[in-house]
Design a protein around this motif. Structure first.
Motif, PDB file in Angstrom:
ATOM      1  N   ASP A 230       0.898  -1.278  -0.006  1.00 57.41           N
ATOM      2  CA  ASP A 230       0.151  -0.009  -0.123  1.00 57.41           C
ATOM      3  C   ASP A 230       0.982   1.135   0.072  1.00 57.41           C
ATOM      4  OD1 ASP A 230      -2.043  -1.520   0.207  1.00 57.41           O
ATOM      5  OD2 ASP A 230      -2.578  -1.494   2.220  1.00 57.41           O
ATOM      6  N   ALA A 231       0.417   2.200  -0.554  1.00 60.95           N
ATOM      7  CA  ALA A 231       1.189   3.710  -0.481  1.00 60.95           C
ATOM      8  C   ALA A 231       1.571   4.113   0.783  1.00 60.95           C
ATOM      9  CB  ALA A 231       0.187   4.654  -1.453  1.00 60.95           C
ATOM     10  N   TYR A 232       2.547   4.835   0.867  1.00 57.50           N
ATOM     11  CA  TYR A 232       2.935   5.681   1.965  1.00 57.50           C
ATOM     12  C   TYR A 232       2.192   7.032   1.740  1.00 57.50           C
ATOM     13  CZ  TYR A 232       6.189   8.430   4.414  1.00 57.50           C
ATOM     14  OH  TYR A 232       6.869   9.575   5.574  1.00 57.50           O
ATOM     15  N   ARG A 233       1.660   7.271   3.091  1.00 55.14           N
ATOM     16  CA  ARG A 233       0.767   8.637   3.146  1.00 55.14           C
ATOM     17  C   ARG A 233       1.435   9.527   4.322  1.00 55.14           C
ATOM     18  NH1 ARG A 233      -3.932   8.226   0.085  1.00 55.14           N
ATOM     19  NH2 ARG A 233      -4.228   5.983  -0.667  1.00 55.14           N
ATOM     20  N   PRO A 234       2.283  10.487   4.027  1.00 54.37           N
ATOM     21  CA  PRO A 234       2.867  10.979   5.043  1.00 54.37           C
ATOM     22  C   PRO A 234       2.076  11.663   6.006  1.00 54.37           C
ATOM     23  CG  PRO A 234       3.818  11.886   2.895  1.00 54.37           C
ATOM     24  CD  PRO A 234       2.466  11.170   2.711  1.00 54.37           C
TER      25      PRO A 234
END
Ligand SMILES: [Zn+2]
Length: 237
Positions: A230-234
Motif C-alpha cells: 500500500d502507498a505511503y501517506r505522510p
C-alpha cells in the motif's frame, strides 16, 4: 507555470506473485501484489512499470504469478493501450517490465536508467531480457533525473538496484510520487531504514537507498505509491 491540474495517478494491480521462502522479502508475507501505475497526462497515458510477462518457465515456476493484462487494466480505466505514449520502468527486474512487449513496435517511448540496461546486459539472471529491453528506436536511456512531459519527471532513486528510478507528478500546486520499489514496505519510509527485504547487504547501496527515501520525502508529496505494498501517506503516519 506547469500543469493547472494534477494528472490522476491510478495503481494497476497487474499481478499477484508467491515468493519462494528463500526470498529476503518473504518475511513480509509470501503472497505479494505487483502494481504498475497509469498517469492520465494531457499528452496521453504514461505508464510506470508493467508487471510480470508471459513465456518464462523459470518465472512461472518460482513465483507462480497470477497476472492481469495491462491492456485489460487500462480498459477498466477507459484507456486504450495504444494511447500510452511512454513507459517508465522503475527498474528492469522481471516483475516491473514483463508486459513491455505489448507496446513494442508502437510509438511508445521506454525510459530506463543506463545502469539498469548495463545490469541486464551484464547478467543473464538479472531479468528476462526480452521483456526488459525495448527496440532501439523506442528505448530512451536516462542518466540521473529527466523531465519527460510537463509535470512528469524521472528522479534517480538508487538502492534496491543501482539504476532504480521514481516518478514525480506535479500539477495545480500538488505533488504525487510513484516511488515503486524505493522501499518494499511503507514502514521503511517511516523509519528511513533500508531493509534486507529490498536492498542487498552492500554499504553503498544501503546508503543510497536511505538517501533516496529522504529525497522523496523532502519533496513533501501527498502520497508515495509503491510496487509491492500500500502507498505511503505522510499525513497519516
Ligand atoms: Zn526489483
Amino acid at each position: 507555470m506547469g500543469l493547472k491540474l494534477l494528472p490522476k495517478v491510478t495503481p494497476l494491480h497487474l499481478a499477484q506473485v508467491r515468493l519462494p521462502e528463500s526470498h529476503p522479502a518473504a518475511t513480509f508475507g509470501s503472497s505479494v501484489p505487483v502494481y504498475g501505475f497509469a498517469i492520465d497526462h494531457p499528452d496521453g497515458t504514461i505508464l510506470v512499470d508493467t508487471g510480470v510477462g508471459h513465456g518464462s518457465a523459470v518465472v512461472d515456476d518460482l513465483y507462480q504469478p497470477e497476472r492481469t493484462g495491462l491492456d485489460e487494466c487500462l480498459v477498466r480505466l477507459g484507456v486504450d493501450i495504444d494511447n500510452a505514449i511512454a513507459v517508465v520502468n522503475s527498474h528492469l527486474h522481471f516483475d516491473h517490465c514483463g508486459q513491455n512487449p505489448l507496446l513494442h513496435g508502437h510509438d511508445t517511448r521506454f525510459y530506463s536508467q543506463a545502469a539498469e540496461i548495463d545490469a541486464v546486459n551484464a547478467d543473464p539472471y538479472y531479468t528476462v531480457a526480452d521483456w526488459a529491453i525495448a527496440p532501439a528506436s523506442q528505448q530512451r536511456v536516462v542518466r540521473g533525473d529527466e523531465q519527460i512531459a510537463e509535470g512528469v519527471s524521472i528522479l534517480a532513486t538508487p538502492g534496491h538496484t543501482a539504476g532504480h528510478q521514481s516518478v514525480l507528478v506535479e500539477g495545480g500546486g500538488r505533488r504525487v510520487i510513484i516511488g515503486a520499489q524505493v522501499v518494499w514496505h511503507h514502514s521503511e519510509l517511516t523509519a528511513e531504514m533500508a531493509s534486507r527485504a529490498n536492498v542487498d547487504p552492500d554499504p553503498d547501496l544501503e546508503r543510497a537507498a536511505v538517501d533516496s527515501m529522504r529525497r522523496l520525502k523532502a519533496l513533501e508529496p501527498e502520497i508515495i505509491h509503491l510496487s509491492h505494498c500500500d502507498a505511503y501517506r505522510p499525513s497519516t503516519v
